[in-house]
Design an enzyme around this catalytic site. Sequence first.
Site, PDB file in Angstrom:
ATOM      1  N   LYS A  32       0.851  -1.190   0.000  1.00 48.77           N
ATOM      2  CA  LYS A  32       0.000   0.000   0.000  1.00 48.77           C
ATOM      3  C   LYS A  32       0.889   1.243   0.000  1.00 48.77           C
ATOM      4  CE  LYS A  32      -3.760   2.395   2.307  1.00 48.77           C
ATOM      5  NZ  LYS A  32      -3.118   3.701   2.068  1.00 48.77           N
ATOM      6  N   ASP A  88       1.610   5.381   0.122  1.00 47.43           N
ATOM      7  CA  ASP A  88       1.092   6.504   0.912  1.00 47.43           C
ATOM      8  C   ASP A  88       1.357   7.798   0.159  1.00 47.43           C
ATOM      9  OD1 ASP A  88      -0.015   7.910   2.950  1.00 47.43           O
ATOM     10  OD2 ASP A  88       1.654   7.691   4.352  1.00 47.43           O
ATOM     11  N   GLU A 105       2.933   1.115   5.499  1.00 48.11           N
ATOM     12  CA  GLU A 105       1.583   1.441   5.955  1.00 48.11           C
ATOM     13  C   GLU A 105       0.667   0.229   5.939  1.00 48.11           C
ATOM     14  OE1 GLU A 105      -1.926   4.778   5.239  1.00 48.11           O
ATOM     15  OE2 GLU A 105      -0.427   4.427   3.707  1.00 48.11           O
TER      16      GLU A 105
END
Length: 349
Positions: free
Chosen positions: A66, A68, A208
């Site tokens: 993921k 950011d 994250e």
Amino acid sequence: MTKPPRKPSTPLLRESDAPLRSKPRRRRDPDQHQLTLDPMPARIDPCLALLKPRPPKGRQWAFEVKWDGYRLAVHIEPKGVKILTRGGHDWTDRFPAIVAEAKRLPVSTAILDGEAVVFDEHGRSDFGKLQQSLGGRGGKRISWESICMVFDLLYLDGHDLTETEFTARRHLLEGIVPAGGEEAIRLSEEIEADGETLLRIACEHGLEGIIAKDRNSTYRSGRGGEWQKIKCIQSDSFIIVGYEKSTSSFAGIGRLLLAARKGGDLVYVGGVGTGFNERSAAELRQQMDKLIISKPAVDTGRKRNAVFVDPKLVAEIEYRAWTHDGKLRHASYKGLREQQDDAAVYELE
């Protein structure tokens, strides 16, 4: 006795100076099927990941890191490149390195779906560094450091791919943006691991979280569940409704006062007093001082030295959990979201 080859009745080659011509083209049958091209859409609303507490199980799920940053759509046409934010705003001029790399890709027309990020010294995407590279919220700075991590292909050379399954879209994307690149546009690679293992490794490395995607799904705008996000540390967007003053903190900000949405209302969810540096606090204070109001937009309880602001600024906040009375626990400020990014403010159930 071997017979000599028979002389052809018609010469294979005519006079050397005679032009070679193809046969006359027949008139096309209007009833014959025609291969049509899909018009390139001006914008496609992004597919958004649904937050889940644990990774899904099953062979149909593909996993990625993921990122950011800011969601972007990179539109490539012969007449030029356009970069649109999640909210549909044109930010082409703010990412010149991404634009330059998009022009070098081996396509005529395409729409790439990805995330603009800036990496820290450990190779992790850092939202705060991305904000600084763009000059803060409302800033107009050009970000040469930003890299677009591309994870989907929505349109390619005259063909709309949104109704094509994810596995096929990824296969085509990997032919355009190969794995392991070091340019301003890079492939967000699929990682061969089960979700639980990958999530543990991601958390150990301070990332994250991870994204899970259904290999058989078509591209559907909104949060339909075909894409899921599982976070190591919770991070969401909240509305700033004021701040508490402090003489010992950067820019005099002791604590930001935050609110989430509940239906059509705003609800106070506590404050955040960490995550600022001198620069980010000064930029934040400058933004808030333009929005000061006399009465709070939500009930924050009794606060000493509080300054209330019009609830127009959205902050990205990292936090560990919620308290029993609905307040953020161990919260840390990451940066202001741009209005053009159209960030979704946290919704209380």
